[in-house]
Enzyme design. Structure first.
Site: not given
Ligand SMILES: C[S@@+](CC[C@H](N)C(=O)[O-])C[C@H]1O[C@@H](n2cnc3c(N)ncnc32)[C@H](O)[C@@H]1O
Length: 374
Positions: A273-274, A302, A340
């Site tokens: 969702h990011d 998600e 979302e």
């Molecule tokens: C919203 S957090 C969710 C963390 C975990 N899955 C949870 O639900 O507790 C999104 C995660 O994606 C990681 N992230 C962002 N860009 C990334 C990338 N290019 N490769 C791997 N991880 C990444 C961030 O560091 C973060 O830990």
């Protein structure tokens, strides 16, 4: 009764109607004004809860072991009784703390409610989530939301901080910790619901790669439930470098946009969702390539937005729908392209990433489990 001529009667009826309408209108406006104060003062509840967390009110009540008076609480927290009284008065009114009054001497006693129990320091606390979302770094981009709505390319977080949240975190370890702690506390609450409701999803899996797994909290909970599972926690190098050692979990640093370590199953929670559809499809492709073609799967946790009114038939679902729609706004404020998705939107990205089958399993929480098969 004297008969009114045509002109007179019209004026009287109109006059009467106008009067009634004005009164009704006045009531509607007054009601609307009261309701609008909710938006004028919308931040107050969040700020008061943040204040309660920072003061450690829930911990002090827990340590006291029985309902506590204002004077005991202010002594324990070493703070001004009059200001504390004002905070407690609001939070009692909002039903975050319970107040009981002794019939003998009218002394007020405060105690915890299920919500404020979730705000004290323990494994299932949600305090870290409140502290993250109420932090100046995360609040500032909300002021750039209208700019983002006018122009898709003007991401609110970037417009405010000059870079994406993930790049910002790489340079600001304190904020990165705030994010990882918040995600970990959410994972500790959501994962048991995922595992309990849908344990069959994890049957027959020997290794799991948690893609964007943060500090590994989700894998830690998963391994506690299924001790035979070996976990790979995969996240950005600066995130895994700060992650604690966890028995049965190997931390691997890298970018999921480039590769995903191989395992029987890929687990992706609150990550897709990011990202917008294009990056989402890339990440899902990397996940598909990481799992065995014949018996592998990608397990996503998600949110699935329900758009049709008739799909909602109970109060809890309605509440969850509101939370999912708010999470969508959070994605708009805090990520560059994230959102979302509805079930159709999930099916689109999953299919585009080359999966042959996709199943959605709802759970009693904001996210659902979405399983994609290569
Ligand atoms: C919203 S957090 C969710 C963390 C975990 N899955 C949870 O639900 O507790 C999104 C995660 O994606 C990681 N992230 C962002 N860009 C990334 C990338 N290019 N490769 C791997 N991880 C990444 C961030 O560091 C973060 O830990």
């Amino acid at each position: 009764m004297a008969k009114l001529n045509d002109g007179e009667s019209k004026t009287k009826i109109l006059g009467a109607q106008n009067h009634v309408e004005t009164q009704e209108e006045e009531e509607v406006v007054l009601e609307a004004a009261i309701d609008t104060w909710k938006y004028v003062l919308g931040y107050v509840e969040m700020a008061a809860v943040k204040c309660a967390i920072e003061l450690g009110i829930s911990e002090a009540m827990e340590n006291h072991g029985q309902p506590i008076t204002l004077s005991e609480l202010s002594t324990s927290l070493d703070c001004s009784p009059s200001s504390l009284h004002r905070i407690m008065r609001l939070l009692v009114h909002q039903k975050l703390f319970k107040e009981t009054i002794s019939p003998e001497d009218q002394t007020k006693y405060y105690s915890l409610t299920p919500i404020t129990r979730l705000l004290k320091n323990h494994d299932h606390s949600m305090a870290a989530l409140v502290l993250l979302e109420s932090s100046p770094v995360m609040l500032a981009p909300w002021h750039a939301l209208s700019g983002r709505v006018r122009d898709e390319g003007r991401a609110a977080f970037e417009a405010t901080h000059g870079e994406s949240l993930w790049d910002y975190n790489a340079k600001h370890p304190k904020h990165s910790k705030l994010v990882n702690d918040a995600m970990a506390s959410n994972a500790r609450i959501v994962l048991p619901v995922v595992l309990k409701g849908r344990a069959e999803v994890f049957e027959g899996i020997g290794t799991v790669v948690d893609v964007g797994g943060g500090n590994g909290s989700a894998l830690q909970t998963m391994i506690k439930a299924f001790p035979w599972i070996k976990g790979i926690n995969f996240d950005l190098p600066h995130v895994v470098a700060a992650a604690p050692e966890i028995a049965g979990v190997e931390h691997v640093g890298g970018s999921m946009l480039e590769f995903v370590p191989k395992a029987d199953a890929a687990f992706v929670m609150n990550v897709l969702h990011d990202w917008g559809d294009e990056e989402c499809i890339t990440i899902l492709r990397k996940c598909r390539e990481a799992v065995p073609k014949d018996k592998g799967k990608v397990i996503m946790v998600e949110a699935v937005i329900k758009e049709e009114k008739h799909e909602i038939d109970d109060e809890k679902e309605e509440k969850l729908k509101g939370l999912r729609l708010m999470m969508d706004m959070v994605m708009m404020a805090h990520t560059t392209t994230g959102k979302e998705r509805t079930q159709q939107e999930w099916e689109y990205v999953v299919t585009q990433a080359g999966f042959t089958k996709c199943i959605v399993k709802p759970i009693q929480a904001i996210p659902s489990i979405i399983i994609a098969y290569p």
